[in-house]
Design a protein around this motif. Sequence first.
Motif: not given
Length: 325
Positions: A283-292, A297-303, A316-325
């Motif tokens: 539910g939060k706005r996030v930045a993924v690896d500073g890329r986008f 909005i959720g997680i997939s059955p594979y996490g 679908k983000v499977s690894a990396g750094d997620v910053d809450i904005l």
Amino acid sequence: MSEKVQDKDALILKVLSERKGEVVSGEELAIVLGISRVALRKRIYKLKEEGIPIRVVDRRGYVLEALPDTLIPPAVLSELDTEIIGRRYLFFEVVDSTNILAKEMAARGEPEGTVVAADYQTKGRGRLGRSWFSPKGKNLYFSVILRPPVSASFVFQLTMLSSVAVCEALRDLGVDALIKWPNDVFVGGRKICGILNEMETDGGKVRFVILGIGLNVNVRREEFPPDIREKATSVAVELGEEVSRRKIFVKVLAFLDKWYKHFLEGGKEDLFYFWREHNYTLGKRVAVDGRFEGFAIGISPYGELLVRKDDGSVVKVSAGDVDIL
Ligand code: BTN
């Protein structure tokens, strides 16, 4: 008395702690342990050498006023009531990294459930090649060896399970903990626990998984290095007082045991439910690896974390750094 306390030193401490302040006769203790009084005396003196303040009362027996906040095996095992996690437990004054040690031990055949902890680490490792702040005597640093009979694609559930167990243990202590994807535990927007899980596979099957958990317990705000001072917190900072490392440790191991047994039985709905209910990312706005950027909005059955970008597409983000904005 729990039948699971098999280690005799742990059993001595369990009996003395349950009757704290009371003189327990050598005769009674020796019977409970099934050993001679001479053997008992030897064990008591060894425990005293290890820093447990047992008082020997001449011709009457032994007294323990309080068990100090130590992580040595007899003390931890005297309070542990698990079936798998921590039944074998090793504690070291110092190691490079409990994950490195646990991996070596697992490769040599150490059994499932073995826990390796240290008072401090000289090369504490974090995710994405980072280091982990590991000062002496303040926090918890430990690694758990698991050998689940599953294929590698199930392992993300063990990652979820570790953050869920820590989160539940902290909430049980009155700390308002939440899980930040993928497996950090946060309180009030600051990180209190980091988890580094590593695995070794053999033809798609898991050989072993190492759950490496670093939990900030008694570090004061000013003791954190300046670069993480604003981003990190500890149980003591949150509760406003020092807490027993052992108490938290035993609690986390108990929740890990509970969730791991659930996992082995094939249950995952409760795990996903807890993870969602106590989530900091969704539910939060996030930045993924500073890329986008986008909304989590959720997680997939594979996490994987599902992030909806501003153009409406879902990534679908499977690894990396997620910053809450
Ligand atoms: C992260 O970057 O968030 C993960 C940190 C994991 C730290 C723990 S401390 C115990 C275990 N041993 C290590 O070297 N790392 C993990």
